[in-house]
Design a protein around this motif. Sequence first.
Motif, PDB file in Angstrom:
ATOM      1  N   ILE A 151     -42.244  16.914  39.397  1.00 39.45           N
ATOM      2  CA  ILE A 151     -43.404  17.162  40.264  1.00 39.45           C
ATOM      3  C   ILE A 151     -44.192  18.405  39.859  1.00 39.45           C
ATOM      4  CG2 ILE A 151     -42.616  15.918  42.320  1.00 39.45           C
ATOM      5  CD1 ILE A 151     -41.525  18.565  43.389  1.00 39.45           C
ATOM      6  N   LYS A 152     -43.730  19.096  38.850  1.00 35.90           N
ATOM      7  CA  LYS A 152     -44.462  20.279  38.384  1.00 35.90           C
ATOM      8  C   LYS A 152     -44.417  20.365  36.861  1.00 35.90           C
ATOM      9  CE  LYS A 152     -44.834  25.256  38.877  1.00 35.90           C
ATOM     10  NZ  LYS A 152     -44.418  26.470  39.595  1.00 35.90           N
ATOM     11  N   GLY A 153     -45.572  20.392  36.242  1.00 41.58           N
ATOM     12  CA  GLY A 153     -45.638  20.530  34.789  1.00 41.58           C
ATOM     13  C   GLY A 153     -45.760  22.009  34.449  1.00 41.58           C
ATOM     14  N   SER A 154     -44.630  22.656  34.259  1.00 43.96           N
ATOM     15  CA  SER A 154     -44.643  24.098  33.986  1.00 43.96           C
ATOM     16  C   SER A 154     -45.018  24.363  32.528  1.00 43.96           C
ATOM     17  CB  SER A 154     -43.263  24.691  34.261  1.00 43.96           C
ATOM     18  OG  SER A 154     -42.936  24.557  35.627  1.00 43.96           O
ATOM     19  N   ALA A 161     -41.652  17.317  31.193  1.00 45.34           N
ATOM     20  CA  ALA A 161     -42.388  16.976  32.414  1.00 45.34           C
ATOM     21  C   ALA A 161     -43.130  15.651  32.241  1.00 45.34           C
ATOM     22  CB  ALA A 161     -43.351  18.098  32.796  1.00 45.34           C
ATOM     23  N   SER A 162     -43.672  15.397  31.069  1.00 47.25           N
ATOM     24  CA  SER A 162     -44.333  14.104  30.844  1.00 47.25           C
ATOM     25  C   SER A 162     -43.343  12.961  31.065  1.00 47.25           C
ATOM     26  CB  SER A 162     -44.900  14.021  29.421  1.00 47.25           C
ATOM     27  OG  SER A 162     -45.968  14.936  29.251  1.00 47.25           O
ATOM     28  N   PHE A 165     -42.411  12.942  34.954  1.00 52.89           N
ATOM     29  CA  PHE A 165     -43.517  12.424  35.773  1.00 52.89           C
ATOM     30  C   PHE A 165     -43.593  10.893  35.595  1.00 52.89           C
ATOM     31  CE2 PHE A 165     -46.931  15.550  37.358  1.00 52.89           C
ATOM     32  CZ  PHE A 165     -46.110  16.655  37.355  1.00 52.89           C
TER      33      PHE A 165
ATOM     34  N   ALA D 169     -48.891  15.470  33.865  1.00 52.36           N
ATOM     35  CA  ALA D 169     -47.850  16.476  33.600  1.00 52.36           C
ATOM     36  C   ALA D 169     -48.255  17.334  32.408  1.00 52.36           C
ATOM     37  CB  ALA D 169     -46.517  15.793  33.326  1.00 52.36           C
ATOM     38  N   GLN D 172     -51.082  19.693  33.382  1.00 53.59           N
ATOM     39  CA  GLN D 172     -50.586  20.838  34.175  1.00 53.59           C
ATOM     40  C   GLN D 172     -49.893  21.856  33.280  1.00 53.59           C
ATOM     41  OE1 GLN D 172     -48.029  19.859  37.438  1.00 53.59           O
ATOM     42  NE2 GLN D 172     -49.601  18.793  38.621  1.00 53.59           N
TER      43      GLN D 172
END
Lengths: 244, 244, 244, 244
Positions: A151-154, A161-162, A165, D169, D172
Motif C-alpha cells: 500500500i506504500k511505494g517507498s 512495491a510494484s 501492489f 507503486a 510513488q
Amino acid sequence: MASKGLAIIAGVGPGTGASIARRFAKLYSVVLLSRTPSNFEPLVQEINSSGGQAIGISTDVSDANSVKSAFDEIEKQFPDSPLAASIFNPGGGFVRKPFLELTDEDYSKALDSQAKGAFYFAQRALPLLLKAKDSSPHPPTLIFTGATASIKGSAQFAAFASGKFALRALAQSLAREFGPQGIHVSHAIIDGIIDIPRTKQWVLPHEDAKLSPDSIADSYWYLHTQPRTTFAFELDLRPYIEKW
Amino acid sequence: MASKGLAIIAGVGPGTGASIARRFAKLYSVVLLSRTPSNFEPLVQEINSSGGQAIGISTDVSDANSVKSAFDEIEKQFPDSPLAASIFNPGGGFVRKPFLELTDEDYSKALDSQAKGAFYFAQRALPLLLKAKDSSPHPPTLIFTGATASIKGSAQFAAFASGKFALRALAQSLAREFGPQGIHVSHAIIDGIIDIPRTKQWVLPHEDAKLSPDSIADSYWYLHTQPRTTFAFELDLRPYIEKW
Amino acid sequence: MASKGLAIIAGVGPGTGASIARRFAKLYSVVLLSRTPSNFEPLVQEINSSGGQAIGISTDVSDANSVKSAFDEIEKQFPDSPLAASIFNPGGGFVRKPFLELTDEDYSKALDSQAKGAFYFAQRALPLLLKAKDSSPHPPTLIFTGATASIKGSAQFAAFASGKFALRALAQSLAREFGPQGIHVSHAIIDGIIDIPRTKQWVLPHEDAKLSPDSIADSYWYLHTQPRTTFAFELDLRPYIEKW
Amino acid sequence: MASKGLAIIAGVGPGTGASIARRFAKLYSVVLLSRTPSNFEPLVQEINSSGGQAIGISTDVSDANSVKSAFDEIEKQFPDSPLAASIFNPGGGFVRKPFLELTDEDYSKALDSQAKGAFYFAQRALPLLLKAKDSSPHPPTLIFTGATASIKGSAQFAAFASGKFALRALAQSLAREFGPQGIHVSHAIIDGIIDIPRTKQWVLPHEDAKLSPDSIADSYWYLHTQPRTTFAFELDLRPYIEKW
C-alpha cells in the motif's frame, strides 16, 4: 482419509509459511510448495510424524509450467479431497536499491514472484475451490500475503512495491469476482519484521516487537473460518510497537 | 468474582451490540451502555440468568456528563475488575438526505453520536485499559465500529460520513498513540446490511446476504485475543454477495 | 460592475487565504471571511487600491448564525454577481496533544471549525453556485483545504484529524452529489509547512522546503478553471523535499 | 534551436497522447514514441508544419531493447536539449475477462505494457531529467497515466488492474526518491471514458460526459509548471457526471 479437506500453501520457508502449514494441518491435509525441497522437507516430516498429513512439491511459482505440474500432482494425489484453503505466501522478489541501480532482472523478478506467481497459482486453485464449495468445512479460501509495500511505494522499493501492489490488485479483483460465488478471498498486510531465524539477530529495543509467525497463522485460520455473511477482505497485522 | 475481567459495550440495541455483549460475557463481566434502558434490560437479564454477569447503565454517549456518570458508576461497581475490552458501537446519527435538506441538527447529531461520543468514551476507557495491562487475560482492547461511510463519502451521506470519517481518524490516532503502550485499538468497517430485527423485512435475492451480528461479534472477539506481536488495526467485514 | 463574478474565501489570514484572495481577485470580486477584521482589512485595502474589488465580513464559520449573516450580507451587496468560486480554508481547531490531555473543548473546536464550519458554509454557498451555473465564466467551484491530517490520524492529532477527516468526507459527498449538477467540488491536501509569517522562524535545511501560498493559490485557480469534462476531485500538494 | 527543452511522450495514439504532444510542443521539442508509426506520423507532420518541432520513434515500451534504442536515438538527435518532461501514457494491456478465461499472455502483457514499460522508460528518462535540473524552464517532470484500475481491482480486471497498481507503486516510489532531487514525479488517475475516435460511437445520456484529451493535456501541463515548493503527486480527473 482421502476425503479430508486440503490446504495448499505456496511459499514455505522457515517463517510464516511453516506456521501456516502447521496451523492448517490440524484439520487438513497440507501441500507445501517451495522451490527448494529443503524448505519443506523437515516440516513435511514433522507434520506427518505428529499425526497430520503433508506432502511437499518442489515448485517455482513464477514458472507457469512448474505451477501446472504441482497442481497436476496435487489432483493426482488428492483426487477426492476438497480444497478448503489455498494460501499464496511468496518470498521472492524482495530488493531494496536506488532506482537507477535496479536491473531489469530485479524488476522482473519482483513482478514474476509476486504478481505472475499469484496469477498462476490462483488460476489453478480457483477451480478446485469452486468445486469444494459444498464439501469444505469452511468457505473455500484463497489468502494472499501482502506487506507494507502493498500500500506504500517507498523510495528504493520500486520493484518490490510494484509486485506487491499488483498482487493486491489481483486479490481485490478475485474477491469481487469469486466472493459472490462463495469463495473467501483475502489479503493480509504484514507490516513489520517477522520473527524468523533470519531476523533473530536484529535486536529491537522492545520485546515482542516482531510479528510472531504462529500468530499470523492464527489470523489466517481465523479468516478461513469466517462464515460467508461476514467475509473480511483485508487485515493489517503489525507489532504493537510498529510505527505506521 | 469482582476481579473477573470487564468489558464495556457502548451502543447496545437488538443487533451487533447485543451479540458482542453475549460473546464477551462468556469470559468477562459486561457493562451495557444505551440511552434507552429497554435496549439492554432483557439482555442484562438473559446474561445474568445464564451464568454471566451484566449490568446496564442508561447513557447518552454524545453527552460528556452522561459518559462521566456511567464510568463513575462502573468504577464504583467494579473497583477491582481490569478493563479488558471496551467497544464503541454507536447507532446514532444516521441520516440520508439531499445535502440542502440536511438540518444543522442532522449534521451535529452525526458528529456528536459518532465522533464526540467516541472521544468521551475513549477518554474514560483508556486510563482503565492502561491500568489493566498486566491483569487482563488478553491485551486490553478498544474497538470502534465503522461502516462503508467510514471510507467513502457518498452522495446524500454528508452528515453520517463526516461522523464516521472522524471516528476513524480518532481510532487511527489512538492506535498510534496507545498501541506502543500495549493497548489494542481497532476499527472494524461493517460494509453491508446487518441481519437484525429492523432489517428482517428486507428480502434480498441471495441467502446469507446480510451480516450476521454473532459473526461480527466473533470477529471482535478475535481482534481482542490477538497477541501484541500481531495487532490488526483494521478489518472490513461484508457479506460474500456485497458489491464494493 | 455588479455582474462581475464573485469569489468567497473563508479563512483569510496572512497565508494561503490571502494568496487565494489575490489570485481570484484578478478576475472576480472577492469576499473575505475571517473572525478577526484585522486579518482581512489590509488585504481588502490592497485589492481595492490595485484595481480589484474586495470586501471583508467578520465571520465565525463555526457559528451557524454568523455564517448566515455573512451570506445575507453578501447577497445584499452582490445581488447580481454569479458566485463563481467559494473556498473553505479554515484555520481553526489545530491542536497537538497527548490524547488524555485533550479537553472536550479542544475536540469540539476542531470539529466545529473544520466540519461544522464547512457544513454551514457549503449550505449557503451551494445554492448560489447552482444559480451561477450558466453565468460563471468557469464551472462554479467549491474547494476545501485539507492537510496531512485529512488522510492520516497520527498520534497526538486525534482532534485535528477528526475535524479534517470529517471535512474530507463532506467534500467527497458534495462532489458526488453536486458534480453531476455542474458544480466542481475539490479537496486539496496541503502536506507540509506553509511559508507564512508565523513559520518564517523555522529554518529548514533545504531551500524551497515550505509550500508557497501563492503557488497553492495557483493550484486552486487551476482547479477552478478545469472544464467539466475533466474535474479533479483531489490534489495533494507538498514541497519536493517533504517525506510522505 | 538545439537547446530548446525536450519532452518525450510514450504512448501516442489518436487520444490523450496526441493532445499531450500538441500541448508540450508549444514550448518544447517533442519526441513521440509508439509501436506503430502511423500513430505518430500525422502528428509529427502537424506539429512540424505549424512551427513546432517533433520526431517520432517506433518503440515497443514493453521491450527493454526497444526503449534503449529509442533513448539512444533521442540523445543523438537532441544532445543539448534538457529533458523538461517525460510522460508515460501507455495504451497496452487492457483486457476485461472472467479471471479463469485470462491467458498467461493476457496477464503478462498487462504487466509488461504498464509496469515493465514504465520501468524501462523511467530508467532512461530519469538520468536525463536529473541532468536537466538547472536548464529546464520548469522542474523536470515525469508523469504516469493511471486509470480507475490504478486504485480499484474490479471483477474481471485482474490483469489490467495488476499492471496499473504496479505502475502506481512505481510512480510513488520514484516520487519519494527523486522528488527531493528536484524531479517532479506525478501520477494522474484518468477515471472515465476519454473522448477519442474509438469512443465517439458511445452515446452517453449527458453532454461533456467523456474526458476531453485536450483538457487532460492541460492538467499535465499544469503539473509540469508547478514549482518545487508545491508539487502535486496525484490528481484524479473525471467527467462531472461520472459515478465514483
